[in-house]
Scaffold this active site. Structure first.
Site, PDB file in Angstrom:
ATOM      1  N   TYR A 172      39.006  60.303 -42.161  1.00  0.00           N
ATOM      2  CA  TYR A 172      39.846  60.343 -44.212  1.00  0.00           C
ATOM      3  C   TYR A 172      40.175  59.253 -43.923  1.00  0.00           C
ATOM      4  O   TYR A 172      40.104  58.798 -45.164  1.00  0.00           O
ATOM      5  CB  TYR A 172      40.521  61.961 -43.673  1.00  0.00           C
ATOM      6  CG  TYR A 172      40.487  61.548 -45.748  1.00  0.00           C
ATOM      7  CD1 TYR A 172      39.914  62.672 -46.706  1.00  0.00           C
ATOM      8  CD2 TYR A 172      42.261  62.127 -45.786  1.00  0.00           C
ATOM      9  CE1 TYR A 172      40.423  62.824 -47.689  1.00  0.00           C
ATOM     10  CE2 TYR A 172      42.289  61.722 -47.173  1.00  0.00           C
ATOM     11  CZ  TYR A 172      41.905  63.068 -47.975  1.00  0.00           C
ATOM     12  OH  TYR A 172      41.983  62.940 -49.447  1.00  0.00           O
ATOM     13  N   LYS A 176      39.078  56.605 -47.403  1.00  0.00           N
ATOM     14  CA  LYS A 176      39.427  56.364 -49.153  1.00  0.00           C
ATOM     15  C   LYS A 176      40.243  55.106 -48.425  1.00  0.00           C
ATOM     16  O   LYS A 176      40.301  54.256 -49.921  1.00  0.00           O
ATOM     17  CB  LYS A 176      41.455  57.137 -48.784  1.00  0.00           C
ATOM     18  CG  LYS A 176      40.777  58.468 -48.977  1.00  0.00           C
ATOM     19  CD  LYS A 176      39.762  59.098 -50.606  1.00  0.00           C
ATOM     20  CE  LYS A 176      39.575  61.125 -49.930  1.00  0.00           C
ATOM     21  NZ  LYS A 176      39.050  61.226 -51.968  1.00  0.00           N
TER      22      LYS A 176
END
Length: 258
Positions: A172, A176
């Protein structure tokens, strides 16, 4: 047709931050038309009905869009063009956390998980923005807000004293960081037609990002309401963060290092 209202497209708007943002932006001004983007038609139409039942000042509509499907993206862009002629604000909100790093798991990254997370969190915003680029260019004041995360900050990840240093979510985090670079690239290249771009961290809030079963755990850890995330996006639309266009901003007037 060309809309006389400010046309705002929000992906992943049937729940969580996207839902609260759609509700707040529709309520905040009669000049706003909010398009609730969602891949699931039933959930999207349910969200639309719920927000319309509040009788907001602005107007809303539903758009089926799956950011991991090229045909869906193309069809959505074509429909928005036919219905409104432009997009004034694109909020790339749809995102997933993946499984690696979630509470209660110790799983290592897999190729399947990497692909799933990057498909939604990186490829999706990239290709959605590209598909609607002519519609953004047709706006008098185009804006793009990429919903990122402080977990994507390389500076913060490298600091042992940062409060999030012990948080894993490696896949994750990587996605990002990539989204932040997309924001920086688009900020540089979109200046030629007057668009402003922000990477925006919505903060640690209560959503289903890490699963319905993790909501209470988030509350116990001090997560706030996702309505606070929506308020931060509203402030961008109101021009309160214009001087920070091209940057990585978060709620409460704060900003993060890349």
């Amino acid at each position: 047709m060309v809309s006389t209202k400010q046309v705002i497209l929000i992906t992943g708007a049937n729940a969580g931050i996207g839902y609260d943002t759609a509700a707040l932006l529709a309520a905040s001004s009669s000049n706003n038309h909010v398009i609730i983007g969602a891949r699931n038609v039933a959930k999207g139409e349910k969200a639309l009905a719920e927000i319309q039942a509040r009788k907001p000042q602005g107007t809303l509509s539903f758009l089926q869009i799956d950011v991991t499907d090229d045909d869906s993206i193309a069809a959505a862009a074509k429909k928005v063009e036919a219905d409104f002629g432009c997009i004034d604000v694109l909020i790339n909100n749809a995102g997933i956390s993946g499984t690696q790093g979630m509470a209660g798991t110790t799983a290592s990254p897999t190729r399947e998980n990497l692909r799933a997370v990057f498909e939604t969190n990186v490829y999706g915003p990239t290709l959605v923005t590209e598909a609607v680029l002519p519609l953004l260019k047709a706006s008098k004041s185009p804006k793009v807000i990429n919903v990122s995360s402080g977990l994507g900050s390389i500076t913060m990840r490298s600091d042992p004293n940062d409060p999030t240093y012990s948080v894993s979510f490696d896949v994750y985090r990587m996605s990002k960081s990539a989204l932040n670079m997309l924001s920086a690239c688009h900020s540089a290249s979109f200046k030629k037609f007057g668009a402003k771009v922000w990477a925006y961290c919505p903060g640690f809030v209560v959503t289903n990002l890490t699963g319905e079963e993790d909501r209470q755990n988030r509350v116990n850890m001090g997560a706030e309401s996702s309505e606070t995330s929506a308020q931060g996006i509203l402030e961008i639309l109101e021009g309160k963060r214009d001087s920070e266009a091209g940057g990585f901003v978060t709620r409460y007037g704060k900003a993060y290092p890349w």
